[in-house]
Design a protein around this motif. Sequence first.
Motif, PDB file in Angstrom:
ATOM      1  N   PRO A   1      13.300  45.190 -24.692  1.00 33.42           N
ATOM      2  CA  PRO A   1      12.584  46.070 -23.672  1.00 33.42           C
ATOM      3  C   PRO A   1      13.308  47.375 -23.335  1.00 33.42           C
ATOM      4  N   THR A   2      12.666  48.568 -23.134  1.00 30.78           N
ATOM      5  CA  THR A   2      13.358  49.749 -22.886  1.00 30.78           C
ATOM      6  C   THR A   2      12.719  50.371 -21.374  1.00 30.78           C
ATOM      7  N   THR A   3      11.789  49.392 -21.074  1.00 28.24           N
ATOM      8  CA  THR A   3      11.323  49.620 -19.449  1.00 28.24           C
ATOM      9  C   THR A   3      11.446  48.458 -18.817  1.00 28.24           C
ATOM     10  N   ALA A   4      11.559  48.662 -17.623  1.00 25.33           N
ATOM     11  CA  ALA A   4      11.918  47.331 -16.720  1.00 25.33           C
ATOM     12  C   ALA A   4      10.859  47.326 -15.473  1.00 25.33           C
TER      13      ALA A   4
ATOM     14  N   GLN B   1     -11.958  46.422 -23.928  1.00 22.73           N
ATOM     15  CA  GLN B   1     -11.381  45.430 -23.050  1.00 22.73           C
ATOM     16  C   GLN B   1     -10.044  45.249 -23.491  1.00 22.73           C
ATOM     17  N   LYS B   2      -9.080  44.873 -22.336  1.00 22.74           N
ATOM     18  CA  LYS B   2      -7.769  44.365 -22.848  1.00 22.74           C
ATOM     19  C   LYS B   2      -7.888  43.184 -23.161  1.00 22.74           C
ATOM     20  N   VAL B   3      -7.428  42.455 -24.188  1.00 24.77           N
ATOM     21  CA  VAL B   3      -7.486  41.138 -24.280  1.00 24.77           C
ATOM     22  C   VAL B   3      -6.085  40.529 -24.531  1.00 24.77           C
TER      23      VAL B   3
ATOM     24  N   PRO C   1       0.182  53.687 -26.567  1.00 23.48           N
ATOM     25  CA  PRO C   1       0.293  53.003 -25.422  1.00 23.48           C
ATOM     26  C   PRO C   1      -0.993  52.113 -25.214  1.00 23.48           C
ATOM     27  N   ASP C   2      -0.659  50.882 -24.801  1.00 22.17           N
ATOM     28  CA  ASP C   2      -2.156  49.889 -24.704  1.00 22.17           C
ATOM     29  C   ASP C   2      -2.690  49.758 -26.141  1.00 22.17           C
ATOM     30  N   PRO C   3      -1.682  49.064 -26.816  1.00 25.05           N
ATOM     31  CA  PRO C   3      -1.758  49.074 -28.362  1.00 25.05           C
ATOM     32  C   PRO C   3      -3.200  48.489 -28.868  1.00 25.05           C
TER      33      PRO C   3
ATOM     34  N   LEU D   1       9.582  38.120 -22.642  1.00 24.27           N
ATOM     35  CA  LEU D   1       9.966  36.616 -22.839  1.00 24.27           C
ATOM     36  C   LEU D   1       8.566  35.908 -22.513  1.00 24.27           C
ATOM     37  N   THR D   2       7.733  36.813 -22.272  1.00 28.71           N
ATOM     38  CA  THR D   2       6.450  35.883 -22.113  1.00 28.71           C
ATOM     39  C   THR D   2       5.662  35.443 -23.219  1.00 28.71           C
ATOM     40  N   ASP D   3       4.639  34.540 -23.004  1.00 34.82           N
ATOM     41  CA  ASP D   3       3.900  34.095 -24.181  1.00 34.82           C
ATOM     42  C   ASP D   3       2.309  34.508 -24.160  1.00 34.82           C
ATOM     43  N   PHE D   4       2.412  35.793 -23.828  1.00 37.16           N
ATOM     44  CA  PHE D   4       1.075  36.739 -23.805  1.00 37.16           C
ATOM     45  C   PHE D   4       1.322  37.965 -24.517  1.00 37.16           C
ATOM     46  N   ALA D   5       0.396  38.379 -25.423  1.00 39.54           N
ATOM     47  CA  ALA D   5       0.525  39.880 -25.922  1.00 39.54           C
ATOM     48  C   ALA D   5      -0.717  40.607 -25.565  1.00 39.54           C
TER      49      ALA D   5
ATOM     50  N   GLY E   1       8.700  49.644 -24.586  1.00 37.98           N
ATOM     51  CA  GLY E   1       8.160  48.994 -23.429  1.00 37.98           C
ATOM     52  C   GLY E   1       7.227  47.969 -23.707  1.00 37.98           C
ATOM     53  N   GLY E   2       6.303  47.296 -23.093  1.00 45.71           N
ATOM     54  CA  GLY E   2       5.445  46.431 -23.136  1.00 45.71           C
ATOM     55  C   GLY E   2       4.465  46.474 -24.390  1.00 45.71           C
ATOM     56  N   SER E   3       4.089  47.821 -24.552  1.00 43.41           N
ATOM     57  CA  SER E   3       3.001  48.347 -25.556  1.00 43.41           C
ATOM     58  C   SER E   3       3.825  47.846 -26.943  1.00 43.41           C
ATOM     59  N   CYS E   4       5.027  48.106 -27.221  1.00 42.37           N
ATOM     60  CA  CYS E   4       5.650  47.897 -28.228  1.00 42.37           C
ATOM     61  C   CYS E   4       6.041  46.369 -28.444  1.00 42.37           C
ATOM     62  N   MET E   5       6.281  45.824 -27.376  1.00 38.89           N
ATOM     63  CA  MET E   5       6.714  44.345 -27.421  1.00 38.89           C
ATOM     64  C   MET E   5       5.469  43.447 -28.124  1.00 38.89           C
ATOM     65  N   ASP E   6       4.302  43.983 -27.202  1.00 35.73           N
ATOM     66  CA  ASP E   6       3.047  43.152 -27.373  1.00 35.73           C
ATOM     67  C   ASP E   6       2.534  43.547 -29.008  1.00 35.73           C
ATOM     68  N   PHE E   7       2.546  44.693 -29.205  1.00 30.57           N
ATOM     69  CA  PHE E   7       2.249  45.205 -30.838  1.00 30.57           C
ATOM     70  C   PHE E   7       3.048  44.017 -31.456  1.00 30.57           C
TER      71      PHE E   7
ATOM     72  N   THR F   1       7.837  50.343 -33.220  1.00 29.44           N
ATOM     73  CA  THR F   1       8.196  51.155 -31.844  1.00 29.44           C
ATOM     74  C   THR F   1       7.299  52.328 -31.740  1.00 29.44           C
ATOM     75  N   ASP F   2       7.641  53.122 -30.686  1.00 36.84           N
ATOM     76  CA  ASP F   2       6.557  54.352 -30.612  1.00 36.84           C
ATOM     77  C   ASP F   2       7.383  55.687 -30.752  1.00 36.84           C
ATOM     78  N   GLN F   3       6.731  56.671 -30.523  1.00 38.38           N
ATOM     79  CA  GLN F   3       7.390  58.100 -30.942  1.00 38.38           C
ATOM     80  C   GLN F   3       8.207  58.278 -29.712  1.00 38.38           C
TER      81      GLN F   3
ATOM     82  N   GLU G   1      21.082  49.467 -20.377  1.00 41.13           N
ATOM     83  CA  GLU G   1      21.733  50.714 -20.855  1.00 41.13           C
ATOM     84  C   GLU G   1      20.559  51.476 -21.665  1.00 41.13           C
ATOM     85  N   LEU G   2      19.470  50.814 -22.220  1.00 38.64           N
ATOM     86  CA  LEU G   2      18.170  51.232 -22.878  1.00 38.64           C
ATOM     87  C   LEU G   2      17.294  51.957 -21.757  1.00 38.64           C
ATOM     88  N   THR G   3      17.633  51.683 -20.433  1.00 39.80           N
ATOM     89  CA  THR G   3      16.432  52.140 -19.460  1.00 39.80           C
ATOM     90  C   THR G   3      16.927  53.385 -18.974  1.00 39.80           C
TER      91      THR G   3
HETATM   92  N1  LIG Z   1       2.995  40.970 -22.478  1.00 38.17           N
HETATM   93  C1  LIG Z   1       3.041  40.701 -21.254  1.00 38.17           C
HETATM   94  O1  LIG Z   1       3.411  39.773 -20.620  1.00 38.17           O
HETATM   95  C2  LIG Z   1       2.822  41.884 -20.526  1.00 38.17           C
HETATM   96  C3  LIG Z   1       2.921  42.005 -19.053  1.00 38.17           C
HETATM   97  C4  LIG Z   1       2.498  43.242 -18.450  1.00 38.17           C
HETATM   98  C5  LIG Z   1       2.270  44.355 -19.245  1.00 38.17           C
HETATM   99  N2  LIG Z   1       1.932  44.230 -20.502  1.00 38.17           N
HETATM  100  C6  LIG Z   1       1.530  45.519 -21.195  1.00 38.17           C
HETATM  101  O2  LIG Z   1       2.317  46.438 -21.570  1.00 38.17           O
HETATM  102  C7  LIG Z   1       1.965  47.640 -21.729  1.00 38.17           C
HETATM  103  C8  LIG Z   1       2.591  48.534 -20.709  1.00 38.17           C
HETATM  104  O3  LIG Z   1       4.039  48.533 -21.048  1.00 38.17           O
HETATM  105  P1  LIG Z   1       4.956  49.499 -20.472  1.00 38.17           P
HETATM  106  O4  LIG Z   1       4.563  49.833 -18.785  1.00 38.17           O
HETATM  107  O5  LIG Z   1       6.337  49.042 -20.674  1.00 38.17           O
HETATM  108  O6  LIG Z   1       4.453  51.038 -20.968  1.00 38.17           O
HETATM  109  P2  LIG Z   1       4.725  51.440 -22.460  1.00 38.17           P
HETATM  110  O7  LIG Z   1       5.300  50.705 -23.461  1.00 38.17           O
HETATM  111  O8  LIG Z   1       3.180  51.934 -22.893  1.00 38.17           O
HETATM  112  O9  LIG Z   1       5.484  52.890 -22.530  1.00 38.17           O
HETATM  113  C9  LIG Z   1       5.260  53.992 -21.819  1.00 38.17           C
HETATM  114  C10 LIG Z   1       5.643  55.293 -22.310  1.00 38.17           C
HETATM  115  O10 LIG Z   1       7.225  54.976 -21.907  1.00 38.17           O
HETATM  116  C11 LIG Z   1       8.047  55.601 -23.123  1.00 38.17           C
HETATM  117  N3  LIG Z   1       9.451  54.743 -23.083  1.00 38.17           N
HETATM  118  C12 LIG Z   1       9.644  53.731 -23.042  1.00 38.17           C
HETATM  119  N4  LIG Z   1      10.840  53.191 -22.912  1.00 38.17           N
HETATM  120  C13 LIG Z   1      11.533  54.630 -22.867  1.00 38.17           C
HETATM  121  C14 LIG Z   1      12.668  54.845 -22.861  1.00 38.17           C
HETATM  122  N5  LIG Z   1      13.787  53.927 -22.636  1.00 38.17           N
HETATM  123  N6  LIG Z   1      13.016  56.183 -22.850  1.00 38.17           N
HETATM  124  C15 LIG Z   1      12.173  57.156 -22.993  1.00 38.17           C
HETATM  125  N7  LIG Z   1      10.743  56.763 -22.928  1.00 38.17           N
HETATM  126  C16 LIG Z   1      10.444  55.590 -22.929  1.00 38.17           C
HETATM  127  C17 LIG Z   1       7.078  54.987 -24.248  1.00 38.17           C
HETATM  128  O11 LIG Z   1       7.618  55.765 -25.516  1.00 38.17           O
HETATM  129  C18 LIG Z   1       5.672  55.382 -23.853  1.00 38.17           C
HETATM  130  O12 LIG Z   1       5.403  56.798 -24.188  1.00 38.17           O
HETATM  131  C19 LIG Z   1       0.377  47.502 -21.275  1.00 38.17           C
HETATM  132  O13 LIG Z   1      -0.398  47.830 -22.486  1.00 38.17           O
HETATM  133  C20 LIG Z   1       0.466  46.365 -20.511  1.00 38.17           C
HETATM  134  O14 LIG Z   1      -1.094  45.709 -20.647  1.00 38.17           O
HETATM  135  C21 LIG Z   1       2.324  42.999 -21.109  1.00 38.17           C
END
Ligand SMILES: NC(=O)c1ccc[n+]([C@@H]2O[C@H](COP(=O)([O-])OP(=O)(O)OC[C@H]3O[C@@H](n4cnc5c(N)ncnc54)[C@H](O)[C@@H]3O)[C@@H](O)[C@H]2O)c1
Length: 382
Positions: A137-140, A159-161, A69-71, A146-150, A96-102, A37-39, A178-180
Amino acid sequence: MIMGFKLLPEVFWGAGSLKQLADVLRNIKAEYVLVVTDQGIVKAGIADKVISVAKEVCSRTEIFDQIEPDPKDTTVAACAAKYKNDRPDAIVAVGGGSCMDFGKAVNVLLYNDGTIQDYKNQWDAIPNLTGTLVTIPTTAGTGSELTDFAVISDTSTQQKVNLIGKSVVATQAIVDPELTVGLPAGITAATGMDALTHAIESYACKTPNDLSDMLSLKAVSLIYNNLKTCVVDDPTNIEARSAVMMGSMLAGCSFANALLGLVHGIAHPLGAVWHVPHGVANAFGLPYVLEYEIPSEGERIINVGRAMGLTKEDLQPEDVITAIKELMKEIHIPMMSEYGVKEEDLDRLADLAMQEMGYICNPVQPSKEELVEILKKMYVRA
Ligand SMILES: NC(=O)c1ccc[n+]([C@@H]2O[C@H](COP(=O)([O-])OP(=O)(O)OC[C@H]3O[C@@H](n4cnc5c(N)ncnc54)[C@H](O)[C@@H]3O)[C@@H](O)[C@H]2O)c1
Ligand SMILES: [Fe+2]
């Protein structure tokens, strides 16, 4: 017609579904779990909640909470090296996506030799299947649960790969709106625009199919009609939060099958080089790429407008694009210049975007000159 369609992890959905994590871990007899996870997630108190559920089942829980962010590939490699000889029974990636992709990328390196660079941007190039990975996920949002990408930042090229394929996908996703609820307004707005972009780009794209179309249009409706409530009117409204999160998940399922386009092709270098948050970068491009696509995608853009609930009798693509710009204003999407992007950077941005998968997969490919024109409109938000 023969149609392939990937339905990816087992999903537990709904307010309060976080508690399902205990059953998931129990079912695989996990004793040792690694939470990544992240801070921001630690400070929001969400990491503690996840660990307390994991502790109901597991005698050993470890946490890695240094995801940026953007791991970066280097952070992924460091985490994988730390746990390679002491492999957990399951990884739980919360954030968010950063932690899940990580979490997806670390799972790949725990079960495969080599580096991110060995597997980047190639379909199913990763030889070994991976271990249990639960995405929460904690963002929406990104739909990454559920994707097959990181998506990982390659520090050697700026570059982002992408890591892509079966070995990348989570085994379970726990999607709990509730997490959002405590997500700050700016991040809610940005991540909601990412989800809306997934819904629209996977519909007005090169390779849609009947199933992805259904998911995309339902996602458009849920996200467009509830995002302003989550950002401005009533951020703790769980019905609105649930609707946007469901929309984000459906859009993820759609784009994992139908793919994305030029909006993401522009957003990736904006993230990798100028560090614009992913959702904000998508919001910048969405209306202007749609404007460019009117000649080929006009009918589809009108369908998007109908899904948004626009009732005008003689609805035109331009009306749909105006409504999207209006939403961006209402939820306070910033300008490109606020991230240090300068007008003289647009030529380089065009060059970088043209190397992206999103450019290649777009239904129409603008020339360099046309792309610079699109970017100029984005820059001043014409
Ligand atoms: N794998 C895929 O299918 C896919 C699709 C789209 C984007 N992405 C990638 O996902 C990344 C972006 O993810 P994101 O937009 O979710 O942002 P993020 O994961 O980078 O999070 C952004 C910020 O929001 C904070 N945060 C997240 N949830 C929180 C909560 N519930 N309460 C308080 N703070 C919270 C985090 O700590 C972080 O500081 C990018 O690297 C993007 O390229 C991946
Ligand atoms: Fe995205």
